[in-house]
Scaffold this active site. Structure first.
Site, PDB file in Angstrom:
ATOM      1  N   CYS A   1     -45.417  15.769 -23.638  1.00 33.87           N
ATOM      2  CA  CYS A   1     -44.709  17.013 -23.380  1.00 33.87           C
ATOM      3  C   CYS A   1     -43.246  16.754 -23.094  1.00 33.87           C
ATOM      4  O   CYS A   1     -42.888  15.818 -22.407  1.00 33.87           O
ATOM      5  CB  CYS A   1     -45.334  17.787 -22.233  1.00 33.87           C
ATOM      6  SG  CYS A   1     -44.922  19.524 -22.455  1.00 33.87           S
TER       7      CYS A   1
ATOM      8  N   LEU B   1     -65.918   0.020 -24.378  1.00 34.62           N
ATOM      9  CA  LEU B   1     -64.921  -1.019 -24.087  1.00 34.62           C
ATOM     10  C   LEU B   1     -63.719  -0.906 -25.004  1.00 34.62           C
ATOM     11  O   LEU B   1     -62.579  -1.101 -24.583  1.00 34.62           O
ATOM     12  CB  LEU B   1     -65.551  -2.405 -24.229  1.00 34.62           C
ATOM     13  CG  LEU B   1     -66.270  -2.917 -22.983  1.00 34.62           C
ATOM     14  CD1 LEU B   1     -66.840  -4.303 -23.262  1.00 34.62           C
ATOM     15  CD2 LEU B   1     -65.313  -2.992 -21.786  1.00 34.62           C
TER      16      LEU B   1
ATOM     17  N   CYS C   1     -47.767  14.708 -12.728  1.00 30.79           N
ATOM     18  CA  CYS C   1     -47.347  15.667 -11.694  1.00 30.79           C
ATOM     19  C   CYS C   1     -48.062  17.009 -11.777  1.00 30.79           C
ATOM     20  O   CYS C   1     -47.619  17.982 -11.170  1.00 30.79           O
ATOM     21  CB  CYS C   1     -45.834  15.884 -11.756  1.00 30.79           C
ATOM     22  SG  CYS C   1     -44.890  14.368 -11.612  1.00 30.79           S
TER      23      CYS C   1
ATOM     24  N   TYR D   1     -50.776  20.025  -6.539  1.00 31.30           N
ATOM     25  CA  TYR D   1     -50.119  18.712  -6.550  1.00 31.30           C
ATOM     26  C   TYR D   1     -50.131  18.167  -5.116  1.00 31.30           C
ATOM     27  O   TYR D   1     -51.170  18.055  -4.501  1.00 31.30           O
ATOM     28  CB  TYR D   1     -48.717  18.927  -7.137  1.00 31.30           C
ATOM     29  CG  TYR D   1     -47.871  17.713  -7.417  1.00 31.30           C
ATOM     30  CD1 TYR D   1     -48.418  16.522  -7.890  1.00 31.30           C
ATOM     31  CD2 TYR D   1     -46.485  17.774  -7.243  1.00 31.30           C
ATOM     32  CE1 TYR D   1     -47.604  15.427  -8.164  1.00 31.30           C
ATOM     33  CE2 TYR D   1     -45.674  16.688  -7.525  1.00 31.30           C
ATOM     34  CZ  TYR D   1     -46.238  15.514  -7.975  1.00 31.30           C
ATOM     35  OH  TYR D   1     -45.428  14.445  -8.252  1.00 31.30           O
ATOM     36  N   TYR D   2     -48.993  17.843  -4.528  1.00 37.01           N
ATOM     37  CA  TYR D   2     -48.984  17.203  -3.210  1.00 37.01           C
ATOM     38  C   TYR D   2     -49.563  18.083  -2.105  1.00 37.01           C
ATOM     39  O   TYR D   2     -49.458  19.297  -2.150  1.00 37.01           O
ATOM     40  CB  TYR D   2     -47.546  16.890  -2.771  1.00 37.01           C
ATOM     41  CG  TYR D   2     -46.870  15.787  -3.511  1.00 37.01           C
ATOM     42  CD1 TYR D   2     -47.584  14.718  -4.031  1.00 37.01           C
ATOM     43  CD2 TYR D   2     -45.487  15.800  -3.683  1.00 37.01           C
ATOM     44  CE1 TYR D   2     -46.935  13.698  -4.702  1.00 37.01           C
ATOM     45  CE2 TYR D   2     -44.833  14.783  -4.357  1.00 37.01           C
ATOM     46  CZ  TYR D   2     -45.566  13.737  -4.863  1.00 37.01           C
ATOM     47  OH  TYR D   2     -44.921  12.734  -5.521  1.00 37.01           O
TER      48      TYR D   2
ATOM     49  N   ASN E   1     -51.367  15.774 -16.184  1.00 38.61           N
ATOM     50  CA  ASN E   1     -50.470  14.620 -16.266  1.00 38.61           C
ATOM     51  C   ASN E   1     -50.159  14.102 -14.868  1.00 38.61           C
ATOM     52  O   ASN E   1     -50.785  14.512 -13.898  1.00 38.61           O
ATOM     53  CB  ASN E   1     -49.177  15.045 -16.973  1.00 38.61           C
ATOM     54  CG  ASN E   1     -48.417  16.044 -16.124  1.00 38.61           C
ATOM     55  OD1 ASN E   1     -49.001  16.978 -15.581  1.00 38.61           O
ATOM     56  ND2 ASN E   1     -47.124  15.852 -15.984  1.00 38.61           N
TER      57      ASN E   1
ATOM     58  N   GLU F   1     -36.769  16.928  -8.631  1.00 38.33           N
ATOM     59  CA  GLU F   1     -35.901  16.360  -7.594  1.00 38.33           C
ATOM     60  C   GLU F   1     -34.544  15.903  -8.127  1.00 38.33           C
ATOM     61  O   GLU F   1     -33.512  16.244  -7.598  1.00 38.33           O
ATOM     62  CB  GLU F   1     -36.589  15.159  -6.950  1.00 38.33           C
ATOM     63  CG  GLU F   1     -38.050  15.419  -6.676  1.00 38.33           C
ATOM     64  CD  GLU F   1     -38.366  15.421  -5.210  1.00 38.33           C
ATOM     65  OE1 GLU F   1     -37.767  14.617  -4.504  1.00 38.33           O
ATOM     66  OE2 GLU F   1     -39.189  16.243  -4.785  1.00 38.33           O
ATOM     67  N   THR F   2     -34.541  15.101  -9.187  1.00 36.68           N
ATOM     68  CA  THR F   2     -33.273  14.499  -9.599  1.00 36.68           C
ATOM     69  C   THR F   2     -32.370  15.496 -10.283  1.00 36.68           C
ATOM     70  O   THR F   2     -31.200  15.625  -9.964  1.00 36.68           O
ATOM     71  CB  THR F   2     -33.526  13.335 -10.574  1.00 36.68           C
ATOM     72  OG1 THR F   2     -34.644  12.616 -10.120  1.00 36.68           O
ATOM     73  CG2 THR F   2     -32.347  12.420 -10.633  1.00 36.68           C
TER      74      THR F   2
ATOM     75  N   CYS G   1     -43.781  13.347 -20.291  1.00 37.31           N
ATOM     76  CA  CYS G   1     -45.159  13.187 -19.829  1.00 37.31           C
ATOM     77  C   CYS G   1     -46.049  12.739 -20.965  1.00 37.31           C
ATOM     78  O   CYS G   1     -45.940  13.233 -22.079  1.00 37.31           O
ATOM     79  CB  CYS G   1     -45.727  14.508 -19.363  1.00 37.31           C
ATOM     80  SG  CYS G   1     -44.551  15.473 -18.492  1.00 37.31           S
TER      81      CYS G   1
ATOM     82  N   ILE H   1       0.852  -1.202   0.000  1.00 36.23           N
ATOM     83  CA  ILE H   1       0.000   0.000   0.000  1.00 36.23           C
ATOM     84  C   ILE H   1       0.883   1.245   0.000  1.00 36.23           C
ATOM     85  O   ILE H   1       1.919   1.284   0.666  1.00 36.23           O
ATOM     86  CB  ILE H   1      -0.950   0.000   1.217  1.00 36.23           C
ATOM     87  CG1 ILE H   1      -2.008   1.090   1.049  1.00 36.23           C
ATOM     88  CG2 ILE H   1      -0.209   0.183   2.552  1.00 36.23           C
ATOM     89  CD1 ILE H   1      -3.240   0.871   1.921  1.00 36.23           C
TER      90      ILE H   1
ATOM     91  N   LYS I   1       0.619   8.034  -2.067  1.00 35.82           N
ATOM     92  CA  LYS I   1      -0.188   8.167  -3.289  1.00 35.82           C
ATOM     93  C   LYS I   1      -1.610   8.619  -2.910  1.00 35.82           C
ATOM     94  O   LYS I   1      -2.190   9.517  -3.519  1.00 35.82           O
ATOM     95  CB  LYS I   1      -0.236   6.798  -3.972  1.00 35.82           C
ATOM     96  CG  LYS I   1      -0.525   6.825  -5.447  1.00 35.82           C
ATOM     97  CD  LYS I   1      -0.242   5.422  -5.977  1.00 35.82           C
ATOM     98  CE  LYS I   1      -0.685   5.208  -7.390  1.00 35.82           C
ATOM     99  NZ  LYS I   1      -0.418   3.827  -7.809  1.00 35.82           N
TER     100      LYS I   1
ATOM    101  N   ARG J   1     -76.444  -1.052 -23.785  1.00 37.28           N
ATOM    102  CA  ARG J   1     -77.267  -1.515 -24.923  1.00 37.28           C
ATOM    103  C   ARG J   1     -78.751  -1.479 -24.553  1.00 37.28           C
ATOM    104  O   ARG J   1     -79.449  -2.491 -24.599  1.00 37.28           O
ATOM    105  CB  ARG J   1     -76.855  -2.924 -25.348  1.00 37.28           C
ATOM    106  CG  ARG J   1     -75.441  -2.981 -25.940  1.00 37.28           C
ATOM    107  CD  ARG J   1     -75.100  -4.365 -26.465  1.00 37.28           C
ATOM    108  NE  ARG J   1     -75.004  -5.362 -25.409  1.00 37.28           N
ATOM    109  CZ  ARG J   1     -73.900  -5.568 -24.679  1.00 37.28           C
ATOM    110  NH1 ARG J   1     -72.824  -4.858 -24.892  1.00 37.28           N
ATOM    111  NH2 ARG J   1     -73.900  -6.499 -23.750  1.00 37.28           N
TER     112      ARG J   1
ATOM    113  N   LYS K   1     -11.350   6.572 -14.114  1.00 45.23           N
ATOM    114  CA  LYS K   1     -10.485   5.383 -14.120  1.00 45.23           C
ATOM    115  C   LYS K   1     -11.287   4.166 -14.600  1.00 45.23           C
ATOM    116  O   LYS K   1     -10.807   3.342 -15.375  1.00 45.23           O
ATOM    117  CB  LYS K   1      -9.948   5.119 -12.700  1.00 45.23           C
ATOM    118  CG  LYS K   1      -8.694   5.907 -12.343  1.00 45.23           C
ATOM    119  CD  LYS K   1      -7.475   5.082 -12.717  1.00 45.23           C
ATOM    120  CE  LYS K   1      -6.151   5.754 -12.577  1.00 45.23           C
ATOM    121  NZ  LYS K   1      -5.606   5.774 -11.244  1.00 45.23           N
TER     122      LYS K   1
ATOM    123  N   ASP L   1     -65.986   6.414 -23.340  1.00 46.56           N
ATOM    124  CA  ASP L   1     -66.897   5.553 -22.573  1.00 46.56           C
ATOM    125  C   ASP L   1     -67.308   4.338 -23.396  1.00 46.56           C
ATOM    126  O   ASP L   1     -68.482   4.123 -23.667  1.00 46.56           O
ATOM    127  CB  ASP L   1     -68.120   6.384 -22.162  1.00 46.56           C
ATOM    128  CG  ASP L   1     -69.102   5.566 -21.324  1.00 46.56           C
ATOM    129  OD1 ASP L   1     -68.642   4.690 -20.568  1.00 46.56           O
ATOM    130  OD2 ASP L   1     -70.316   5.798 -21.442  1.00 46.56           O
TER     131      ASP L   1
END
Length: 761
Positions: A462, A234, A439, A730-731, A437, A623-624, A225, A17, A21, A269, A91, A232
């Protein structure tokens, strides 16, 4: 420390070791940083070394030791840890610290199938050499530790099975720029590549996850999004669920409008069958949303919308809560309740709201979005018609049930559909907005599909990005940033693939963009303004006026060059109507800032040349990507000076920008006395923003006499938001005390709504 330990190198050989360094690397990483102690990091890491340890493990131990020291008092450890992590990352990617030449790197990556081979078809070796001169690899050293870990976890091209990483951040930025401008004329495109590279690599423009991780690779689906409306029938219900599966598998967040589905007990129907109502179909959608898990971690995410006057509303409002049984709950989606002025008026007057099945009241559902006067006329007419099935509820009871569910789950959202259509870039008579959408920041027209390849349906997409308000020194800088963001995202629309015809049709026809902001809390702190006391109102007015003005100007210039979007005639802009004409006039009582830009000249130019994009702005959660830019989340106040985010690499600590100088200037979330100041700011932003805003409401029960938030307060805030023209909520966050236990390390809310990085950025 035992100097005789053996270490195993990357090539498998062993040697003694070399503590010198390690010390040299730490010295290099600490250069210019304040209040960081190299010996502290060495001490913490040495105790974890053992005989035969790999050099890569030594590196990771040191990085972790530095990261564990990040605190309010020593924020610079986040840069020390980041530089060590960048060293390690390079590296791993290149076998050395110095990155290779860009052209050699691209050739190698295309051969490996990691990059799209069009890069080599579109650009010459000469052009790559020129791009190489634009790159400043030292910008890697401006990342915080949380940013490097997010890059490694989500953005850099890698083998997700083996964990091998193939690139570093500056290559990511230059190649995103190269891909987006590849169709520009040869004589101008490199200049755009350079300008865009500089803006994103210095964090002035923030890009969403799908663009950062996907552009330059062979996969081409980057819309954040997706909005899908269900009819209405099927056939339409099945088409909706197959569209959901297609988009969830590509990491998009979904907004579903299921408001047309008829209520329980409606005849089918002509009475041959009895309708099972909404809940079984909502379950069907939930299964579709959760069918594709992203990398085995979790399924997709969706918000489902329905009108407040739907006959089943009392059963729908409780779908998310923890009471009830599996049969009458659909807990793994979020819900958006759609409201208009008539509903609020009934609340204020202490009257009733009448509930109908949309299938029993011809024209009512469409008028709810397209024409408020017509809605009121039909609604009162149907209320008096005894032949129509209906149910009357006290408005205050219905609103209270809704707000109680919003308070207890945090995830029952609000859409004011009249504001979404009266203060809208679309003409509600031709292209009404009938949903939002995942959010709640997008407001775009949709049409139901009858089958997945239905050419007449419209799925709204979007594409997002944001300006980092903390990185600009004056509002004029927004002009250049708006040009770059609009041009890059507009080019992306042509560059990406569309799995469903109805989505391509809408994207090509409307060319909708949603450009927002991050780092608003830092921007306010820098200017000595607060959320809660009104001091930020005029600054916010000035800032968002500049943002929308420059975005419209950029899209108008692009239209002169490449033509207006094909469905421009469906916008209010085509009639010369601008956001400054249709905003809620109550805002004039809280912001007296005059307009600073030449809107009249812009109006004429838009009437003459049109816009390349039907919409330009939306304020999304972030957030990210805020972590990448070391910024505060969107328009939100921070919960603490240090936020903690759990990730697969352990705990990431992030300190608010410029904490040392500005800690007294920041207003933290739970220091705000209530929602009024924040909601005023959102209203002022909404005056200019053409789509919508992910706006949250926040409550600290300990501020109220009984330790409970009174219903009266919840309803008052809801009405305040409506009064100031807020389109969506939203929240709802409630302070529970638990998150304050770690002294100043207030964990950020762990939010699984948009984890795919979908309609957040």
């Amino acid at each position: 420390m035992n100097q005789n330990l053996l270490v195993t190198k990357r090539d498998g050989s062993t040697e003694r070791i070399n503590l010198d360094k390690i010390h040299r690397v730490l010295d290099w990483a600490a250069e210019g940083l304040h209040n960081v102690s190299i010996s502290q990091v060495e001490l913490r890491s040495h105790i974890q070394f053992y005989d035969g340890i790999k050099t890569s493990d030594i590196h990771e131990t040191i990085i972790k030791a530095a990261a564990d020291l990040i605190s309010r008092d020593a924020p610079d450890y986040q840069y020390l840890a980041a530089r060590l992590a960048i060293f390690h990352l390079r590296k791993k990617a290149y076998g050395q610290f110095e990155p290779p030449a860009l052209y050699d790197h691209v050739v190698k990556m295309v051969e490996m199938g990691k990059y799209d081979n069009h890069l080599l078809e579109d650009y010459t070796e000469e052009e790559f050499k020129q791009m190489d001169t634009f790159i400043d690899h030292d910008r890697d050293m401006t990342f915080s530790y949380a940013a490097v870990k997010q890059l490694e976890g989500k953005y850099l091209v890698q083998n997700r099975v083996t964990g091998e990483i193939y690139e570093s951040a500056q290559f990511l930025y230059i190649l995103v720029a190269a891909c987006l401008f590849s169709n520009y004329p040869r004589e101008t495109r490199l200049q755009y590549v350079k300008r865009f590279y500089d803006a994103v690599s210095t964090f002035k423009i923030s890009l969403p996850t799908p663009i950062m991780s996907g552009v330059r690779t062979p996969t081409r689906q980057f819309s954040s999004c997706v909005l899908i409306e269900c009819g209405d029938s099927l056939d339409s219900i099945n088409a909706t669920s197959s569209a959901i599966v297609k988009y969830v598998s590509q990491r998009a967040g979904i907004g579903i409008n299921a408001g047309r589905i008829r209520a329980l007990g409606s005849p089918i129907r002509g009475g041959e069958a009895f309708h099972t109502g909404c809940i079984p179909f909502y379950k069907h959608f939930q299964t579709a949303v959760k069918s594709c898990s992203q990398g085995g971690v979790r399924g997709g995410a969706a918000t489902l919308f329905y009108p407040m006057w739907h006959l089943e509303v009392e059963s729908l409002l409780v779908l998310k809560n923890n009471r009830g049984v599996e049969g009458n709950r659909v807990r793994h989606m979020d819900y958006g309740v759609q409201i208009n002025k008539l509903m609020y008026t009934r609340l204020l007057k202490g009257e009733d709201i009448t509930l109908f099945s949309p299938s029993d009241v011809p024209g009512l559902y469409d008028a709810f979005f397209a024409d408020q006067e017509e809605f009121e006329r039909l609604y009162t007419k149907y209320e008096k018609d005894d032949s129509i099935r209906k149910q009357r509820v006290k408005a205050v009871e219905l609103f209270s049930l809704m707000m109680q569910e919003r308070a207890s789950t945090g995830r029952i959202y609000i859409q004011n559909v009249d504001h979404c259509n009266t203060h809208s870039p679309f003409d509600p008579a031709i292209a009404p907005v009938r949903q939002s959408n995942l959010c709640l920041e997008i407001a775009l027209p949709t049409k139901p599909l009858n089958d997945v390849n239905d050419e007449n349906g419209e799925i709204a997409l979007c594409t997002l990005s944001a300006f980092n308000l903390g990185a600009i020194n004056n509002l004029d800088e927004l002009e250049e940033l708006a040009i770059l963001a609009v041009r890059a995202l507009d080019a992306l629309l042509d560059y990406q693939d569309y799995p469903i015809p109805a989505a391509k049709r809408g994207a090509m026809g409307r060319r909708t963009l949603g450009i927002g902001v991050i780092n608003f809390a830092y921007y306010l702190a820098k200017h000595g303004k607060r959320y809660s006391d009104g001091s930020a109102n005029n600054l916010t007015h000035k800032t968002f006026e500049a943002i929308q003005y420059y975005l419209l100007k950029a899209s108008n210039e692009l239209a002169k060059e490449q033509g207006a979007c094909p469905w421009f005639n469906e916008t209010t802009y085509a009639k010369g109507i601008l956001p400054i004409d249709t905003y809620k006039k109550d805002l004039d009582t809280i912001a007296n800032e005059p307009l600073h830009y030449d809107w009249e000249a812009l109006r004429e130019s838009i009437k003459t040349h049109g816009l390349r994009n039907s919409t330009l702005s939306a304020l999304m959660p972030s957030e990210t990507s805020s972590q990448i830019s070391n910024a505060t989340n969107g328009i939100e106040p921070p919960r603490g000076y240090v936020s903690i985010k759990a990730s697969k690499d352990g705990i990431l600590r992030q300190v608010v920008p410029d904490y040392e100088h500005l800690h007294d200037a920041y207003e933290l979330l739970w220091e705000m006395p209530g929602n009024d100041g924040y909601l005023q700011l959102v209203g002022i932003m909404q005056k200019f923003i053409d789509q919508s805003i992910s706006a949250n409401t926040n409550y600290d029960p300990s501020r109220f006499p009984s330790g409970k938030v009174p219903m009266q307060q919840l309803l008052k805030d809801l009405l305040t938001a409506y009064k100031f023209g807020v389109k969506t909520l939203y929240y709802q966050n409630t302070r529970d005390g638990a998150e304050d236990a770690q002294d100043d390390l207030v964990p950020s809310i762990q939010d699984d709504g948009c984890e795919s990085g979908a309609c957040k950025i």
